[in-house]
Design a protein around this motif. Structure first.
Motif, short mmCIF file in Angstrom:
data_model
loop_
_atom_site.label_atom_id
_atom_site.label_comp_id
_atom_site.label_asym_id
_atom_site.label_seq_id
_atom_site.Cartn_x
_atom_site.Cartn_y
_atom_site.Cartn_z
N THR A 179 -6.22 4.20 -3.85
CA THR A 179 -7.03 3.93 -2.66
C THR A 179 -7.54 2.49 -2.76
O THR A 179 -7.40 1.81 -3.78
CB THR A 179 -8.22 4.88 -2.58
OG1 THR A 179 -9.03 4.76 -3.75
CG2 THR A 179 -7.76 6.34 -2.45
N GLY A 180 -8.19 2.07 -1.69
CA GLY A 180 -8.71 0.68 -1.66
C GLY A 180 -7.59 -0.32 -1.51
O GLY A 180 -6.76 -0.19 -0.62
N GLU A 181 -7.51 -1.37 -2.40
CA GLU A 181 -6.47 -2.39 -2.36
C GLU A 181 -5.52 -2.21 -3.54
O GLU A 181 -5.92 -1.82 -4.63
CB GLU A 181 -7.07 -3.79 -2.44
CG GLU A 181 -7.82 -4.22 -1.18
CD GLU A 181 -8.30 -5.63 -1.25
OE1 GLU A 181 -8.51 -6.25 -0.21
OE2 GLU A 181 -8.46 -6.18 -2.39
N ALA A 182 -4.27 -2.55 -3.29
CA ALA A 182 -3.26 -2.46 -4.33
C ALA A 182 -2.18 -3.48 -4.03
O ALA A 182 -2.01 -3.90 -2.87
CB ALA A 182 -2.67 -1.07 -4.40
N PRO A 183 -1.45 -3.96 -5.05
CA PRO A 183 -0.39 -4.93 -4.82
C PRO A 183 0.66 -4.39 -3.85
O PRO A 183 1.08 -3.24 -3.97
CB PRO A 183 0.21 -5.16 -6.20
CG PRO A 183 -0.87 -4.77 -7.14
CD PRO A 183 -1.59 -3.65 -6.49
N LYS A 184 1.01 -5.24 -2.92
CA LYS A 184 2.04 -4.85 -1.97
C LYS A 184 3.32 -4.55 -2.72
O LYS A 184 3.71 -5.27 -3.62
CB LYS A 184 2.25 -5.98 -0.96
CG LYS A 184 3.17 -5.60 0.18
CD LYS A 184 3.27 -6.76 1.17
CE LYS A 184 4.17 -6.39 2.33
NZ LYS A 184 4.30 -7.50 3.31
N GLY A 185 3.95 -3.43 -2.33
CA GLY A 185 5.19 -3.05 -2.99
C GLY A 185 5.00 -2.08 -4.13
O GLY A 185 5.97 -1.57 -4.69
N SER A 186 3.75 -1.82 -4.49
CA SER A 186 3.51 -0.86 -5.57
C SER A 186 3.69 0.56 -5.04
O SER A 186 3.80 0.79 -3.84
CB SER A 186 2.12 -1.07 -6.16
OG SER A 186 1.12 -0.89 -5.17
N THR A 187 3.68 1.57 -5.93
CA THR A 187 3.98 2.97 -5.56
C THR A 187 2.68 3.77 -5.44
O THR A 187 1.82 3.69 -6.33
CB THR A 187 4.89 3.61 -6.59
OG1 THR A 187 6.12 2.86 -6.64
CG2 THR A 187 5.18 5.06 -6.24
N VAL A 188 2.58 4.50 -4.32
CA VAL A 188 1.45 5.42 -4.10
C VAL A 188 1.99 6.86 -4.22
O VAL A 188 2.95 7.22 -3.53
CB VAL A 188 0.80 5.21 -2.73
CG1 VAL A 188 -0.34 6.21 -2.52
CG2 VAL A 188 0.30 3.76 -2.61
N THR A 189 1.37 7.66 -5.08
CA THR A 189 1.83 9.06 -5.30
C THR A 189 0.92 10.02 -4.50
O THR A 189 -0.31 9.95 -4.62
CB THR A 189 1.77 9.42 -6.79
OG1 THR A 189 2.61 8.49 -7.51
CG2 THR A 189 2.25 10.84 -7.02
N LEU A 190 1.60 10.89 -3.71
CA LEU A 190 0.88 11.87 -2.88
C LEU A 190 1.09 13.28 -3.45
O LEU A 190 2.18 13.63 -3.91
CB LEU A 190 1.40 11.84 -1.44
CG LEU A 190 1.30 10.49 -0.69
CD1 LEU A 190 1.89 10.62 0.70
CD2 LEU A 190 -0.14 10.02 -0.62
N THR A 191 0.01 14.08 -3.39
CA THR A 191 0.10 15.51 -3.76
C THR A 191 0.06 16.33 -2.47
O THR A 191 -0.92 16.25 -1.72
CB THR A 191 -1.06 15.92 -4.67
OG1 THR A 191 -0.99 15.10 -5.86
CG2 THR A 191 -0.96 17.38 -5.06
N VAL A 192 1.15 17.08 -2.22
CA VAL A 192 1.31 17.83 -0.96
C VAL A 192 1.41 19.33 -1.28
O VAL A 192 2.19 19.75 -2.12
CB VAL A 192 2.56 17.36 -0.20
CG1 VAL A 192 2.70 18.12 1.11
CG2 VAL A 192 2.51 15.85 0.04
N TRP A 193 0.58 20.20 -0.49
CA TRP A 193 0.75 21.67 -0.58
C TRP A 193 0.09 22.28 0.60
O TRP A 193 -0.61 21.66 1.39
CB TRP A 193 0.22 22.24 -1.90
CG TRP A 193 -1.19 21.85 -2.28
CD1 TRP A 193 -1.58 20.78 -2.92
CD2 TRP A 193 -2.35 22.63 -2.04
NE1 TRP A 193 -2.92 20.76 -3.12
CE2 TRP A 193 -3.43 21.92 -2.58
CE3 TRP A 193 -2.60 23.89 -1.39
CZ2 TRP A 193 -4.74 22.38 -2.52
CZ3 TRP A 193 -3.91 24.33 -1.37
CH2 TRP A 193 -4.98 23.55 -1.93
#
Length: 668
Positions: free
Chosen positions: A654-668
């Motif tokens: 969340t917040g700011e992160a380097p462009k192109g980095s990976t965000v992991t989502l938990t889905v259920w």
């Protein structure tokens, strides 16, 4: 109708070496020619002494003196002295080979421009005195300092700069010529306007005599005229002997009192009151110049009277060679330069003349037969006359005829001086000694004699032994390393050395042109013919800038510093292509030519820029993925229970992160 004359020396090869090209000037002592030295392929000046100087009984004496004075002048090495290269006799031609100096002389400059500025006057005096000082230190006296013998150096094409350097010519020639002409013609050659009182009254001469002439020269250069211009030689000589030289400010009122004092000191009638030599006089000139205002130094006198140059006659225009002391190629008069020797005994313009011839007339007698007594008297007188004639003949034979001459013994060159002296004394000849450096003859042995071995000499004469001083050794100047190449070269040449082509070497610290090393030790004693070579900095060595973009920062810095380059790191920048900590850009770019110690600037990547991470919790998986990818992120999903409800429950960034980095989502 004009009559064209041809100089017989033009086109001639003198002594099998010097090809006469053109006549430059002619004076009371000699004619000067421009010539080509075929042996060394260089332009020289050939000064040919007038043949009449070597004529008559004293001709051999003149040739001997001429050689001796030429050798003395050749030993004098100074930038302000016209160099003497060679001397010799070719048939009836006695000559000097000298440095060819393009330009003019002070007489011509005075004739065309009048007085010099005071600053230029003092500059010329300083240069003349520096040259004379070098001569005085070696025991040489010029004896004939005058504007004709001060050459103004041109650029080789006839142009002379306002501040052009000057050179002094004709060292020793006045002495050689005067000694002969005094005894043979009753006349002393010299320029009376510059003669010191002691020369006029007694013929004595030393370094202070040259200082006197420089004092008169100072008056002339500053005012544009001689102190006694327009008067006869006898009157001028009378002034020099009985009166103090007038002050320059008496003719040009704005000239400073310091110049009056300088001229008065240099031209003191008592030699003991003058500077001891040219070196002391030079210090006085430099002190005076330092005390004067620049505005005064820039002023030029405009005297009301005629210029001294006009009173003294024409001067040789154009390129002068080795000191043309007379007129140009046209014939000139030397009357102003001659003083009868009788004048030296009593200087008085009003002395009554004495008759020199007495005409006696005898009455004519009627012829009568002589008586016996008269015949006896006549025979007796005849016998007396025969005996007297025999006595006179004998006297002539041994006084001035063949019996008065002998030959200088051979076999004295190369032997120890004492042995040579003994050989000459056994032949009834007196000896004198002079010393000269020589590269081949050991110290203490005889180089040659004057007159030369085998030459004629009077039985009651003297032979000069020229004794070797061995090889001339010179001292290498100090503080050459670290000096500018031009200054170091000048110092070596002033010390008498030849300087070879410099060797260039790269150096990171020494600027271009600075001396790094000398081929001989500074302060050491070396042979005069040693060629000194300087190693001179060519500045930092050139290098080719390598490619450092994309490399890790520390590796890139190490590469560049290893080549001798200085690395500067600029402000970092974001990059989506270059990893953080790696080189993003460089200046200069790859392949550019730089030099060691030059600076290369590196720009380091900070990696991708930071962007806001969208909050996708609670959204369906598909819209959540699209929102993150649109913001520039990579998306990874972890599905639980098979993603039964297809809703994002958590996201790891969340917040700011380097462009192109990976965000992991938990889905259920």
């Amino acid at each position: 109708m004009a009559i064209a004359t041809t100089d017989p020396l033009l086109g001639r090869l003198v002594d099998g070496r010097y090809e006469i090209v053109a006549r430059v000037a002619r004076g009371g002592m000699a004619t000067v020619y421009r010539a080509t030295d075929r042996r060394l392929d260089r332009e020289v000046a050939i000064k040919v002494m007038h043949p009449h100087l070597a004529d008559g009984v004293d001709g051999a004496a003149f040739v001997s003196r001429f050689r001796r004075e030429a050798r003395a002048a050749a030993r004098l090495t100074h930038p302000g002295v016209v160099a003497v290269y060679d001397q010799g006799v070719d048939g009836d031609t006695s000559y000097l080979a000298m440095e060819y100096v393009p330009g003019t002389n002070l007489r011509r400059e005075l004739h065309t421009s009048g007085a010099l500025t005071l600053g230029r006057t003092l500059d010329v005096l300083a240069q003349v005195l520096a040259a004379l000082a070098a001569a005085h230190r070696k025991g040489l006296v010029h004896r004939d300092v005058k504007p004709e013998n001060v050459l103004v150096v041109g650029d080789g094409e006839g142009d002379v700069a306002p501040d052009a350097a000057v050179k002094v010519a004709d060292f020793g020639l006045a002495r050689a010529v005067t000694e002969v002409t005094t005894t043979t013609t009753g006349t002393v050659l010299g320029t009376v306007a510059y003669l010191a009182p002691e020369v006029i009254t007694s013929g004595s001469c030393d370094a202070r005599t040259d200082v006197y002439a420089v004092g008169v020269l100072a008056y002339e250069l500053a005012t544009g005229t001689l102190p006694y211009a327009g008067e006869t030689p006898i009157q001028v000589a009378f002034h020099h002997v009985h009166e103090d030289l007038p002050a320059p400010s008496g003719r040009v009122d704005w000239l400073p009192g310091g110049l009056d004092a300088l001229v008065g000191t240099f031209t003191a009638r008592d030699p003991a009151l003058r500077p001891a030599d040219a070196g002391v006089a030079l210090e006085a000139v430099e002190t005076l110049r330092a005390s004067l205002d620049p505005e005064v130094l820039s002023r030029r006198a405009e005297p009301a009277g005629p210029r001294a140059a006009e009173a003294a006659g024409p001067a040789a225009p154009g390129a002068l060679a080795g000191g043309a002391e007379g007129t140009d190629v046209a014939e000139g008069t030397d009357a102003v330069d001659e003083i009868p020797t009788a004048f030296f005994q009593e200087v008085s313009p009003s002395a009554p003349s004495q008759p020199t011839d007495l005409l006696v007339e005898q009455p004519t007698e009627v012829y009568r037969r002589p008586s016996r007594r008269r015949r006896a008297v006549a025979w007796a007188l005849t016998l007396v006359l025969v005996l007297a004639g025999g006595g006179l003949g004998t006297w002539w034979w041994f006084a001035d005829g063949p019996g008065a001459w002998t030959s200088v013994p051979t076999g004295v060159a190369g032997v120890p001086a004492d042995d040579a002296r003994t050989t000459l004394e056994r032949s009834g000849l007196d000896t004198t000694t002079s010393r000269a450096f020589h590269d081949d003859v050991p110290e203490g042995s005889v180089v040659t004699t004057v007159p030369a071995p085998g030459d004629r000499v009077r039985t009651d004469g003297s032979v000069e032994l020229v004794v070797s001083r061995g090889v001339q050794m010179l001292t290498v100047p100090r503080e050459l390393v670290g000096a500018d190449r031009k200054d170091a070269t000048a110092a070596l040449k002033d010390a008498g050395f030849s300087v070879g082509e410099p060797t260039d070497a790269h150096d990171d610290e020494a600027p271009r042109g600075e001396v790094l090393d000398v081929s001989v030790a500074e302060g050491s004693r070396q042979r005069h013919d040693t060629v000194v070579t300087l190693t001179v900095s060519d500045g930092p060595a050139p290098v080719q800038v390598p490619q450092e973009v994309g490399k890790e920062k520390d590796a890139a810095v190490a590469d560049l510093e290893g080549l001798g380059l200085v690395v500067k790191v600029g402000d970092p920048e974001y990059s989506e292509d270059v990893p953080k900590g790696h080189v993003l850009a460089q200046d200069p770019e790859q392949g550019a030519t730089a030099h060691r110690t030059d600076t290369v600037t590196l720009t380091i990547s900070q990696g991708p820029p930071l962007v806001e991470v969208p909050n996708v919790v609670g959204k369906r998986s598909e819209p959540a993925r699209k929102a993150l990818e649109k913001a520039g992120f990579e998306v990874k999903e972890n599905a639980y229970l098979g993603g039964l409800l297809d809703t994002v429950r958590f996201q790891d960034t969340t917040g700011e992160a380097p462009k192109g980095s990976t965000v992991t989502l938990t889905v259920w």
